[in-house]
Design an enzyme around this catalytic site. Structure first.
Site, mmCIF file in Angstrom:
data_model
loop_
_atom_site.group_PDB
_atom_site.id
_atom_site.type_symbol
_atom_site.label_atom_id
_atom_site.label_comp_id
_atom_site.label_asym_id
_atom_site.label_seq_id
_atom_site.Cartn_x
_atom_site.Cartn_y
_atom_site.Cartn_z
ATOM 1 N N GLU A 354 -29.889 0.920 -17.147
ATOM 2 C CA GLU A 354 -29.589 1.350 -18.315
ATOM 3 C C GLU A 354 -29.915 3.094 -18.345
ATOM 4 O O GLU A 354 -30.516 3.755 -18.654
ATOM 5 C CB GLU A 354 -30.834 1.136 -19.344
ATOM 6 C CG GLU A 354 -30.716 1.756 -20.770
ATOM 7 C CD GLU A 354 -31.636 1.203 -21.728
ATOM 8 O OE1 GLU A 354 -32.944 0.827 -21.320
ATOM 9 O OE2 GLU A 354 -31.640 1.643 -22.874
ATOM 10 N N HIS A 379 -29.359 -4.602 -20.058
ATOM 11 C CA HIS A 379 -28.498 -3.828 -20.210
ATOM 12 C C HIS A 379 -27.377 -3.821 -19.020
ATOM 13 O O HIS A 379 -26.419 -4.005 -19.426
ATOM 14 C CB HIS A 379 -29.168 -2.385 -20.432
ATOM 15 C CG HIS A 379 -30.085 -2.111 -21.618
ATOM 16 N ND1 HIS A 379 -29.423 -2.031 -22.608
ATOM 17 C CD2 HIS A 379 -31.441 -1.930 -21.868
ATOM 18 C CE1 HIS A 379 -30.196 -1.853 -23.824
ATOM 19 N NE2 HIS A 379 -31.414 -1.902 -23.172
HETATM 20 ZN ZN LIG Z 1 -34.775 -3.213 -24.028
#
Ligand SMILES: [Zn+2]
Ligand SMILES: *[C@@H]1O[C@H](CO)[C@@H](O)[C@H](O)[C@H]1NC(C)=O
Ligand SMILES: *[C@@H]1O[C@H](CO)[C@@H](O)[C@H](O)[C@H]1NC(C)=O
Ligand SMILES: *[C@@H]1O[C@H](CO)[C@@H](O)[C@H](O)[C@H]1NC(C)=O
Ligand SMILES: *[C@@H]1O[C@H](CO)[C@@H](O)[C@H](O)[C@H]1NC(C)=O
Length: 503
Positions: A354, A379
């Site tokens: 992320e 992510h």
């Molecule tokens: Zn999260």
């Protein structure tokens, strides 16, 4: 796939050959069509065989998507705070709301319920105190004997008194709401010029809502309200990342983690018993990645115990918080290998990648998550830059949990047509769509993220097969056992057939 690839490739070779020997050259329309079909078949849902009813609905979806694409104010290209109103008004969004979307596999415990509920329900309960911090944020606590002073926040006021003094509580409630979410009417690009600014506000909001949602009676109602909101959005299953904090009572006494987990389990059972087409929920126990090694080691050990006591309800473990500021998975490797050393099965569901900073230690998290046998990747925004990690993720069926609105609001991508999952979707990489912290983003449940995925990075080529595949993925890549997945899929298929027949 090899067989399917062969014919067009042979044709391409012939084309070159023809040019060499001087035969009339030019792109072969038949070959062009074949290559286009090949590419389309490779995308998420590209291999789905559609029923006649599904094809009919697909024609409607295609028309609605075309309408979205031809507007000047194209919502996926705009910040979600600005786009929300437009999306809400779109017929395509309303159709996606009705669609049975399967499970939500990436969502956090205290950002699930519309903050309006916290303001209008939680803070209106008796004995609710509020305090202004030095950094212009607020704290809350429920206490029958009045609250104890906190560090950097000592002047507590009873909200009930504050509201009656004000006469009209609208402004007060607005300022409370503003502290509990990132969503705002003002220009978000101006308000949040950088990742640092938006993450600071994000973490401040969690600080503000903490005292509300860790009050045991609010905690219970909050969770039921969350299930209600996801259910109403046609989500049938949740895997919830939860910090499992100590919950407190009005007299100041508190409960331990196992109590909190038990409460989640009891409430889930209760909800399922009154909503038979809801399949249930499981918990992924999380710890903050800012913590020290010893703290994370203790949390992993506790997770191992909890896994033993709640084998069917606790799915596994994860680390949360801003990756770019927190410690890396590699830093925690000694803690994270404890279960393997002890022969205990504790599945991992790591947030990883992320980030938009390439080549840092944090950027290494993706590969390390896979080395630590993660079951999914939270992510995976940076996955395209890690071909080896990407290949492993694909081969091992380690699905990427894509959270479009979260990535946009937290400033990893501006225009959702450019989200890296566009490429993942074009090659049917194992992935699911999720909403991360919908309440923080002014979103709700899951449909807004489905809209951004389908209309934004899904492009014109994604179709009803893609949507169907994403829903099926959310069950296939869940932590449910193979037998439970079959059950859940039967439940989902029934709802799906109804949806297709009715729309
Ligand atoms: Zn999260
Ligand atoms: C808050 O919600 C709960 C559960 O839905 C309800 O029982 C309660 O009366 C509500 N309280 C307030 C102050 O609105
Ligand atoms: C309370 O104040 C708000 C904004 O200050 C105003 O819009 C609203 O009409 C007021 N409500 C009443 C009942 O006076
Ligand atoms: C948070 O609450 C304080 C106190 O009411 C207020 O001054 C501030 O504007 C609020 N913050 C936001 C972002 O709304
Ligand atoms: C990951 O899986 C491999 C192969 O099953 C195993 O040898 C290794 O110990 C596991 N590592 C961790 C940290 O669980």
């Amino acid at each position: 796939m090899a067989g399917r690839l062969q014919r067009p490739l042979v044709a391409v070779a012939c084309l070159f050959l023809c040019c060499l020997v001087g035969v009339r050259c030019g792109p072969d329309p038949r070959l062009r069509k074949e290559l286009m079909e090949l590419e389309e078949s490779m995308q998420t849902g590209g291999g789905m065989v559609l029923t006649e009813a599904e094809q009919r609905l697909d024609a409607l979806l295609a028309k609605l998507k075309q309408d979205e694409m031809s507007r000047k104010d194209f919502p996926p290209s705009m910040h979600f705070f600005t786009a929300r109103r437009l999306i809400q008004a779109s017929p395509l969004f309303r159709l996606l709301q009705k669609m049975p979307k399967g499970g939500v596999l990436h969502v956090h415990d205290f950002a699930m319920v519309d903050v309006e509920w916290l303001v209008k329900n939680a803070t209106y309960r008796p004995h609710c105190y509020m305090c202004f911090t030095d950094s212009a944020s607020v704290r809350f606590v429920f206490a029958s004997q009045g609250p104890k002073p906190l560090e950097r926040c000592s002047a507590w006021v009873l909200l009930e008194s504050l509201r009656s003094e004000a006469g009209n509580a609208t402004d007060l409630d607005n300022s409370i709401r503003g502290n509990l979410t990132l969503f705002m009417d003002r220009d978000p690009e101006k308000e949040f010029p950088s990742q640092d600014v938006v993450w600071n506000r994000f973490e401040a909001a969690f600080g503000a809502l903490w005292g509300l949602v860790t009050f045991a009676p609010v905690f219970r109602d909050y969770y039921i309200e969350a299930l209600n909101q996801f259910y109403a959005d046609n989500v049938m299953y949740l895997e919830l990342r939860a910090l499992l904090p100590q919950l407190y009572e009005l007299d100041g006494s508190s409960h331990d983690r196992a109590w909190t987990l038990q409460a989640y389990q009891d409430l889930t059972k209760q909800f399922v018993s009154t909503h038979p087409d809801f399949y249930g929920a499981r918990i992924i126990f999380t710890n903050h990645r800012h913590a020290k090694l010893s703290v994370v080691a203790a949390a992993v050990k506790e997770a191992m115990h909890l896994k033993k006591d709640f084998p069917d309800f606790l799915a596994g473990f994860d680390l949360v918080g801003r990756e770019d500021q927190g410690r890396t998975l590699w830093y925690f490797r000694d803690a994270l290998t404890l279960p393997a050393e002890k022969g205990v099965a504790l599945p991992y569901f790591f947030h990883a990648g992320e980030t938009d900073v390439e080549g840092t230690e944090v950027d290494q998290n993706l590969l390390d998550a896979l080395l630590l046998n993660t079951s999914r990747i939270g992510h995976g925004f940076a996955l395209q830059r890690h071909p080896v990690a990407k290949d492993l993720s694909r081969k091992r069926g380690v699905a990427v949990e894509v959270c479009p609105i979260s990535n946009q609001v937290l400033k990893l991508v501006k225009d959702l047509r450019n989200h890296p999952a566009a490429a993942l979707m074009m090659e049917n990489h194992p992935l699911v769509i999720s909403s991360d912290d919908p309440a923080m983003f002014g979103s709700c449940a899951l449909s807004f993220d489905f809209y951004e995925a389908f209309v934004g990075f899904g492009g014109l080529k994604s179709h009803i097969g893609s949507l169907k595949q994403l829903a099926v993925n959310s069950i296939r890549f869940s932590s449910l056992t193979a037998k439970q997945q079959e059950e859940a899929l039967v439940l989902w298929q029934r709802r799906w057939s109804e949806f297709v027949a009715e729309n």
